[in-house]
Write an enzyme that holds these catalytic residues in place. Structure first.
Site, PDB file in Angstrom:
ATOM      1  CE  LYS A 263      35.521  42.864  32.867  1.00 40.85           C
ATOM      2  NZ  LYS A 263      35.704  42.206  32.608  1.00 40.85           N
TER       3      LYS A 263
ATOM      4  CD1 TRP B 224      38.342  39.896  45.461  1.00 42.86           C
ATOM      5  CD2 TRP B 224      39.488  39.644  47.489  1.00 42.86           C
ATOM      6  NE1 TRP B 224      40.011  39.527  45.229  1.00 42.86           N
ATOM      7  CE2 TRP B 224      41.241  39.696  46.677  1.00 42.86           C
ATOM      8  CE3 TRP B 224      40.628  39.805  48.825  1.00 42.86           C
ATOM      9  CZ2 TRP B 224      42.183  39.412  46.531  1.00 42.86           C
ATOM     10  CZ3 TRP B 224      42.047  39.998  48.959  1.00 42.86           C
ATOM     11  CH2 TRP B 224      42.669  39.504  47.254  1.00 42.86           C
TER      12      TRP B 224
ATOM     13  CB  THR C  97      34.598  39.493  42.689  1.00 42.65           C
ATOM     14  OG1 THR C  97      34.943  39.500  42.100  1.00 42.65           O
ATOM     15  CG2 THR C  97      35.095  39.390  44.292  1.00 42.65           C
TER      16      THR C  97
ATOM     17  CB  ALA D  95      27.857  45.590  28.430  1.00 43.15           C
TER      18      ALA D  95
ATOM     19  CG  PHE E 207      39.241  47.583  48.545  1.00 43.91           C
ATOM     20  CD1 PHE E 207      40.311  47.492  47.749  1.00 43.91           C
ATOM     21  CD2 PHE E 207      37.901  47.687  47.602  1.00 43.91           C
ATOM     22  CE1 PHE E 207      40.336  47.024  46.474  1.00 43.91           C
ATOM     23  CE2 PHE E 207      37.684  47.586  46.535  1.00 43.91           C
ATOM     24  CZ  PHE E 207      39.202  46.931  45.687  1.00 43.91           C
TER      25      PHE E 207
ATOM     26  CG  PHE F 142      30.620  48.360  30.884  1.00 41.02           C
ATOM     27  CD1 PHE F 142      32.685  47.763  31.830  1.00 41.02           C
ATOM     28  CD2 PHE F 142      30.510  47.894  29.612  1.00 41.02           C
ATOM     29  CE1 PHE F 142      33.367  47.095  30.859  1.00 41.02           C
ATOM     30  CE2 PHE F 142      31.849  47.107  28.710  1.00 41.02           C
ATOM     31  CZ  PHE F 142      33.358  47.623  29.259  1.00 41.02           C
TER      32      PHE F 142
END
Length: 558
Positions: free
Chosen positions: A106, A411, A74, A274, A383, A302
């Protein structure tokens, strides 16, 4: 306004015709193989035509992943839109999602919120069929190998030393270990076998490191499938399989062009895991992006201990690439999880836990800036429940290492929310003089290369090698494979080889249980812990929530 899911946001978007996206790169319809209105493949032979551009390459990586989430993809997409928002000619280059994680635990890998690539459903499902072509090439080689043994075994292949496995792009633990060739005399030779997931196939790894069709054909030919009774490797070229394998992959080798929600061009191509392979999109797609843009943003899989290390030590080394800046993604929530907070309590301010979890981030920062000597910025994926005190603490600790922190709101706000991060990336590129170094030199012995990664990148005290690993190390050295890079197969959840150890542990050792050669890809895989090449589905697979209505509209993807 109610909460919208990623798929609802993606489905409400009005994408531009892919030919309009191509025009931003100076491409015409003649340069494209159209897959409907919103997807196209681009001929890699365009790389032969000079554009005079000198693109800046930006790598996005992250802390070790946690159930709290980091949002690396993202952020990668959002900072690309942020650069476009600032008027920069930008392309984002990403891996293709595997169906295994999409239907497993995932979910998809097309970004989230207002920082996504579209068409999201197509990208997450079959896309342009690249993975199916890779699986077909893998399984053609398996079929030709077993047929050769059945038809007289002219190469004297030792059926007990066959290393090639079949593959499929799905999590299916039932197929990890099988016995095949059962039946009558005409049904093949009975032997133990197994399946890997397609993204773990060496065909995928070699495909993603190939520079053109001739290089791909040569890489396919170098793949070792077995050993004969004298201990000599048997390759795909010995079986005369590599030409047909390359023919299957001819169209798949062309990078896929799509777009972000805001119309930034995106190349999405290839997808090796990965924690098993090298975890980067194809070399051709990265070069294609750098051919047409001024800024290219890409990612490694990752955390930085896996994806970034392999991107830098394997892909950049093979392709003679040098990143201009690195973004290290983290969330306050994930750092508190590293500090011992339960997932259910991550929304509460906890400076003590945050401080305890911060060393994980700081280790990744040190690796990028002190081992690889590259300029970096920490992107905090914000967040709503993050507090100012928590954000200030992260900024203070990163400042001690000379690294700035930028808040990412991609986001919720897309490119506008990535503008602060984009500005810091531009500043780093303009002001820093990165003196890029690899973690290890190719000329040192296999053992020392593995030890360099374990001690310098993971922070281990040393490496213990199982007898089987030492035996294979001697074999690979005798065969002349001791001058290639190392691809560590390690859990993504920890800097150690134990997925339950969080933070920045000390006083630990890494155990390498086996080595395998990926001669086509051009690296040695060092297997640690319980890493396996065929995952299983969780108790409640994501597939249970995915559906399609009578109008063909898909729901439940995330």
């Amino acid at each position: 306004m109610g909460f919208k899911s990623d798929i609802e946001i993606a489905q409400e978007a009005i994408p531009q015709d892919i030919r309009e996206i191509a025009k931003k790169l100076g491409l015409t319809e003649d340069d494209l193989d159209l897959y409907g209105k919103y997807k196209a493949k681009v001929d890699y032979n365009l790389l032969k035509k000079s554009t005079g551009k000198k693109a800046r390459l930006i790598l996005t990586t992250a802390i070790n992943p946690t159930p709290a989430g980091e949002g690396k993809t993202t952020t990668t997409i959002g900072v690309s839109d942020g650069l476009s928002y600032l008027g920069k000619n930008t392309i984002v280059a990403l891996r293709e999602p595997s169906l295994g994680p999409v239907f497993g635990v995932k979910g998809g890998a097309a970004g989230g919120g207002y920082a996504q690539v579209i068409p999201m459903e197509d990208i997450n499902l079959h896309f342009t069929g690249d993975f199916h072509a890779i699986g077909a090439a893998n399984n053609l080689l398996a079929a030709m190998l077993d047929n050769h043994i059945k038809q007289g075994n002219e190469l004297d292949i030792d059926a007990k030393r066959i290393t090639w496995r079949r593959c499929m792009d799905m999590n299916d633990r039932q197929l990890r270990n099988i016995v095949d060739g059962l039946g009558g005399k005409g049904d093949g030779v009975v032997r133990e076998d197994g399946f890997d997931i397609t993204v773990a196939s060496e065909v995928m790894a070699a495909f993603c490191l190939a520079s053109d069709i001739n290089d791909l054909k040569a890489r396919m030919g170098r793949i070792i499938v077995a050993y004969n009774h004298a201990g000599v490797p048997v390759t795909a070229a010995d079986l005369k399989a590599n030409g047909a394998m390359a023919a299957l992959l001819k169209d798949a080798l062309k990078p896929n062009l799509v777009q972000t929600l805001e119309g930034t061009p995106a190349f999405i191509h290839g997808g090796p895991f990965a924690n098993i392979a090298h975890g980067c999109n194809s070399l051709i797609a990265t070069r294609m992006a750098m051919h047409f843009a001024d800024y290219v943003v890409t990612e490694g899989g990752f955390g930085a201990d896996l994806g970034a290390e392999k991107f830098l030590d394997i892909k950049c080394r093979m392709a003679n690439l040098k990143p201009d800046a690195v973004i290290i993604v983290a969330t306050v929530r994930a750092l508190k999880y590293n500090g011992g907070v339960a997932k259910a309590d991550l929304g509460e301010e906890n400076l003590v836990a945050l401080k305890a979890g911060l060393p994980n981030l700081l280790k990744h920062v040190e690796n990028i800036t002190q081992v690889f000597k590259l300029p970096a910025v920490v992107a905090i994926n914000e967040f709503p429940l993050d507090t100012q005190a928590e954000l200030d603490l992260v900024k203070e600790e990163c400042k001690k290492l000379g690294v700035n922190v930028a808040i990412s709101q991609v986001w919720a706000k897309g490119g506008e929310g990535g503008a602060e991060l984009a500005k810091e990336v531009i500043r780093l590129i303009d002001e820093s003089e990165g003196k890029f170094e690899y973690c290890y030199d190719l000329d040192i012995p296999i053992k020392e290369k593995i030890e360099a990664i374990a001690t310098r990148i993971y922070g281990a005290d040393g490496v213990d090698f199982a007898p089987a690993a030492l035996k294979e190390m001697a074999n690979l050295t005798a065969l002349g494979f001791d001058k290639v890079p190392i691809c560590m197969a390690k859990t993504q959840y920890s800097l150690t080889d134990d997925p339950k150890v969080f933070g920045r542990p000390t006083g630990f050792r890494i155990t390498v249980r086996q080595l395998t050669i990926s001669a086509g890809a051009g690296f040695i895989i060092a297997l640690t812990g319980e890493i396996m090449k065929m995952p299983g589905l969780p108790k409640v697979p994501a597939a249970e929530k995915i559906d399609v209505d009578d109008n063909g509209v898909i729901a439940g993807l995330f």
